[in-house]
Design an enzyme around this catalytic site. Structure first.
Site, PDB file in Angstrom:
ATOM      1  N   LYS A  62       0.800  -1.224   0.000  1.00 21.18           N
ATOM      2  CA  LYS A  62       0.000   0.000   0.000  1.00 21.18           C
ATOM      3  C   LYS A  62       0.836   1.279   0.000  1.00 21.18           C
ATOM      4  O   LYS A  62       0.373   2.335  -0.451  1.00 21.18           O
ATOM      5  CB  LYS A  62      -0.938   0.016   1.203  1.00 21.18           C
ATOM      6  CG  LYS A  62      -2.141  -0.904   1.077  1.00 21.18           C
ATOM      7  CD  LYS A  62      -3.207  -0.309   0.186  1.00 21.18           C
ATOM      8  CE  LYS A  62      -4.511  -1.082   0.277  1.00 21.18           C
ATOM      9  NZ  LYS A  62      -5.577  -0.455  -0.530  1.00 21.18           N
ATOM     10  N   SER A 314       0.581  -9.804  -0.529  1.00 23.64           N
ATOM     11  CA  SER A 314       0.376  -8.359  -0.463  1.00 23.64           C
ATOM     12  C   SER A 314       0.818  -7.691   0.827  1.00 23.64           C
ATOM     13  O   SER A 314       1.101  -6.491   0.839  1.00 23.64           O
ATOM     14  CB  SER A 314      -1.102  -8.040  -0.715  1.00 23.64           C
ATOM     15  OG  SER A 314      -1.921  -8.763   0.198  1.00 23.64           O
TER      16      SER A 314
END
Length: 337
Positions: A62, A314
């Site tokens: 992110k 992720s």
């Protein structure tokens, strides 16, 4: 303007934004390993590469989208302060980016957000407000605050600059492992999946891209396939809180509908099993979102024609207090053989 938004002409994407993002993001993030997993290879009969974004700064991909977006803000926009809503990882990315530009940041997070994510966000200097039971409720509260204060809102996924920042994950994968024929991507609001699609379908359209969701939070899968596929509306309880999004982005869904090869789902038990598997066999801690992508491969949900498979792991911001719960859940679903 294309229905996909700025940066598109029809279904054609102008890749200038991708390369600009790649240059900008490289100043601030790690070029994470894309390692071969012999253990998963043996289990699945495929050659599997793990893109280890759990080793990224702030513990997640992110930071890429947040840095790309914040780096493009004007001084006037920064002077108003930044505000965002997040289940945790976007929060840390925005907090880090704000600190890099010396801009105050306020983050709205769901009440049940793991303490590790809350404390890390505060550690980067952000003010954290815990509101609501899920991301969507925190998002509403953040938007109300943004309207009241005039702060600059940094959307976690439905923003082209954020999406292009996330696309740098796939761009690195293509460079590191050009033999990859399929990329498996966890999906919540769709920013990482949309970014992967822009990168892959612009640079290597021969590569298949498959999104993965928890069956308990399958808004993108339902929008893509429809309820006739046996999926149920949003239930909101998932160990993969990072992809627990009720309403995906409009821009992300337009990109996904235009370019994705498939969207699949995995169960909560399969996600828990993947977390334990990665800890025991790969000696690395991953969170539920990344584990969803791993679970899709471990449980043979991907096409049989896929031979060289890249998995985007992720993030790694997992609440270790939930490991015992994962162990109990994982017993219920045997790993693929």
């Amino acid at each position: 303007m294309s229905e996909l938004g700025d940066g598109f002409v029809g279904n054609s994407y102008d890749t200038v934004g991708l390369y600009r993002a790649s240059e900008k993001v490289a100043e601030f993030v790690h070029r994470t390993p894309c390692k071969k997993s012999s253990t998963i290879n043996e289990l699945c009969g495929k050659i599997v590469f793990l893109k280890m974004e759990n080793l990224q700064k702030t513990g997640s991909f992110k930071i890429r989208g947040a840095m790309n977006k914040v780096s493009q803000l004007t001084e006037a926009e920064c002077a108003k302060g930044l505000i965002a809503a997040s289940a945790g990882n976007h929060a840390q990315g925005v907090a880090y980016a704000g600190k890099a530009r010396n801009v105050p940041v306020t983050i709205y997070m769901p009440i049940g957000t793991p303490a590790a994510k809350v404390n890390a966000t505060k550690g980067y200097g952000a003010t954290v407000k815990l509101v609501g039971q899920n991301f969507d409720e925190a998002y509403v509260a953040a938007r109300e605050e943004q309207l009241r204060t005039g702060a600059t809102f940094i959307h976690p996924f439905d923003d082209l600059a954020v999406i292009e920042g996330q696309a740098t994950v796939a761009m690195e994968m293509i460079q590191q492992r050009p033999e990859i024929d399929t990329i498996i991507v966890p999906a919540g609001g769709g920013g990482l999946l949309a970014g992967t699609l822009l990168a892959v379908k612009s640079i290597r359209p021969d590569i298949r891209v498959i999104g993965v969701q928890s069956i308990n939070s399958a808004a993108i899968a339902i929008a893509y396939k429809g309820k006739n596929d046996g999926l149920v509306p949003f239930q909101g309880k998932t160990i993969a809180e990072g992809i627990n999004v009720k309403i995906p982005g409009k821009l992300t869904m337009n990109i996904i509908h235009s370019f994705v090869d498939d969207i699949i789902t995995v169960t909560e038990q399969e996600i828990a099993s993947a977390i334990i598997f990665m800890l025991e066999r790969e000696k690395t801690l991953i969170e539920g979102a990344g584990a969803a992508a791993v679970a899709a491969v471990l449980n043979n949900r991907i096409p049989s024609t896929s031979e060289n498979v890249g998995i985007i792991v992720s993030g790694g911001n997992f609440d270790v207090g939930k490991l015992s719960e994962c162990q109990q859940m994982s017993i219920q679903v045997p790993l693929a053989k």
